[in-house]
Write an enzyme that holds these catalytic residues in place. Sequence first.
Site, PDB file in Angstrom:
ATOM      1  N   CYS A  67       0.833  -1.195   0.000  1.00 22.83           N
ATOM      2  CA  CYS A  67       0.000   0.000   0.000  1.00 22.83           C
ATOM      3  C   CYS A  67       0.875   1.254   0.000  1.00 22.83           C
ATOM      4  O   CYS A  67       1.486   1.578  -1.011  1.00 22.83           O
ATOM      5  CB  CYS A  67      -1.000  -0.044   1.157  1.00 22.83           C
ATOM      6  SG  CYS A  67      -2.457   0.966   0.844  1.00 22.83           S
TER       7      CYS A  67
ATOM      8  N   HIS B  58      -3.801  -4.886   0.469  1.00 20.77           N
ATOM      9  CA  HIS B  58      -3.273  -5.408   1.734  1.00 20.77           C
ATOM     10  C   HIS B  58      -3.359  -6.932   1.750  1.00 20.77           C
ATOM     11  O   HIS B  58      -4.313  -7.487   2.306  1.00 20.77           O
ATOM     12  CB  HIS B  58      -4.051  -4.824   2.913  1.00 20.77           C
ATOM     13  CG  HIS B  58      -3.732  -3.392   3.188  1.00 20.77           C
ATOM     14  ND1 HIS B  58      -2.637  -3.008   3.929  1.00 20.77           N
ATOM     15  CD2 HIS B  58      -4.336  -2.261   2.790  1.00 20.77           C
ATOM     16  CE1 HIS B  58      -2.592  -1.681   3.986  1.00 20.77           C
ATOM     17  NE2 HIS B  58      -3.614  -1.203   3.304  1.00 20.77           N
TER      18      HIS B  58
ATOM     19  N   GLU C 227      -1.869  -9.000   3.513  1.00 17.44           N
ATOM     20  CA  GLU C 227      -1.766  -9.586   4.859  1.00 17.44           C
ATOM     21  C   GLU C 227      -3.134  -9.899   5.454  1.00 17.44           C
ATOM     22  O   GLU C 227      -3.257 -10.746   6.330  1.00 17.44           O
ATOM     23  CB  GLU C 227      -0.969  -8.653   5.788  1.00 17.44           C
ATOM     24  CG  GLU C 227      -1.647  -7.363   6.216  1.00 17.44           C
ATOM     25  CD  GLU C 227      -1.488  -6.204   5.224  1.00 17.44           C
ATOM     26  OE1 GLU C 227      -1.252  -6.473   4.031  1.00 17.44           O
ATOM     27  OE2 GLU C 227      -1.626  -5.036   5.656  1.00 17.44           O
TER      28      GLU C 227
END
Length: 543
Positions: A380, A515, A517
């Site tokens: 990001c 993102h 994750e």
Amino acid sequence: MTRFVFITGGVVSSLGKGIASAALAALLQARGYRVRLRKLDPYLNVDPGTMSPYQHGEVYVTDDGAETDLDLGHYERFTGVHATRADNATTGRIYSEVIARERRGDYLGATVQVIPHITDAIKIAITRETDDLDFCLIEIGGTVGDIESLPFLEAIRQLGNELGPDGTMFVHLTLVPFIPSAGELKTKPTQHSVKELLNVGIQPQMLLCRCDRPIPDNERRKIASFCNVRQSAVIAALDADTIYAVPIAYHNEGMDREVLRHFSLPSEASPDLSRWQRIVDVVRAPEGTVRIAVVGKYTNLLDSYKSLAEALTHGGIANRVRVQLDWVDSQVFEQPDTVTRLEEVHGILVPGGFGERGTEGKIAAVRFARERKIPFFGICFGMQMAVIECARHLAGLPEASSTEFAPTPEPVVGLLTEWARGNEIERRAAGGNLGGTMRLGAYPALLAPDSLASAMYDGATEISERHRHRFEVNVHYRDQLEMAGLVFSGMSPDGILPEVIEYADHPWFVGVQYHPELKSKPFAPHPLFAGFIAASVQQARLV
Ligand code: GLN
């Protein structure tokens, strides 16, 4: 039939109610039940999206674009069930719904009150879209005794009464501290905390007692008798060396068996927890260690990068190595000659972030990773910094910057006030509200065949990932940056929004606007984290 398990917390905060709830759900799931987890937060923010990471840790984003509490990340990681907007409600959201209805005149002249109108709205939030479940676990944020959680406790008390013990169960998480001078575990805080619950009409049926050592039979008997719960339902929750060991530990203490007994469900057979055991085995006995520098801004508050730290652990699990994280405040790299400190690491990650402070340090870290060919992962804001670094040092645009910081002659990263989502055009006003106005949630991206990105996703050329950002890499600079060597390997389907960038002449350099994750799981490490750690393992062999 849907059974509701309410999890409250007592004595102090930060006892790990989120992990405890997620672990119980994982155990029920391992027994073949369909589960879902929800969180009720007592604060007045409509969602945590406007809260500082210093205040509230990470904001977890769901596929459907809700900004939610970080515990929903634990829920997803432990159960694999994707959370939705319906799975996190706050006092702010409940009140704004009720007040909007009042303004519409929906209450037909009634006096609108906390009881029954707020509590009814809470009950709806708890029970909506739960028909296809065996168990719905509801975590109540905060600590029993707080003024702000009272309406939530009143609502779950009512549900307990309406649905009866066959349909509801109350689990209370407490602390049983060891007092060194007395040489004893103390049960009094637990007794007091259960009294607080009884004051609002809730009798817990299970106590989950956080402690740093086993609870002797005598203390267990005392807790059971004073708090009016079965002795076998006093569960010791010892500190664990890894959060992924918690489900097995709770199972060994009998937690899932007791929950099933409460609901008169068969509990003799043991669930198959072998997949949890495999994870724990790899985490406890890694075949090596890689050192990763995370160069960010909120590095002194690890809760603000919760999912990131977990996803890196998952990348380690995929490669059977331990990932040692070196959290570095990027501002240190704004001093001369400090960036060489990164020589000692095997991979460099620049995570998401907001605001200008520390950006020059992040850009210095990106440059170091690119020039020294150290595996680099930009997420990001980290991707945006990588693009600015390329523009400044390779594409001959020394003034390249992001309009997030100030107006700039070279807006390589800028504010897009509209973009396509499905058939709709979403519009953003530059000076509008801050709450809920970012590009949020799952969006598709197309990956260039033969790119590193596509190879990471097993050759896939169409992916979907979650977003949370306001600014975008400016596609008008694409040709100039590609001439300088940067590859735009992932784009939004309309070709306007850069989603993934990489360099061809680097062992592993990837920046993503989304993102990743947020979607990584211990059982299914995200391919980009698995790939980044694999490249870092290679790097560790070289140095
Ligand atoms: N501040 C940047 C933006 O809003 C990046 C956000 C992030 O990293 N999540 O676009």
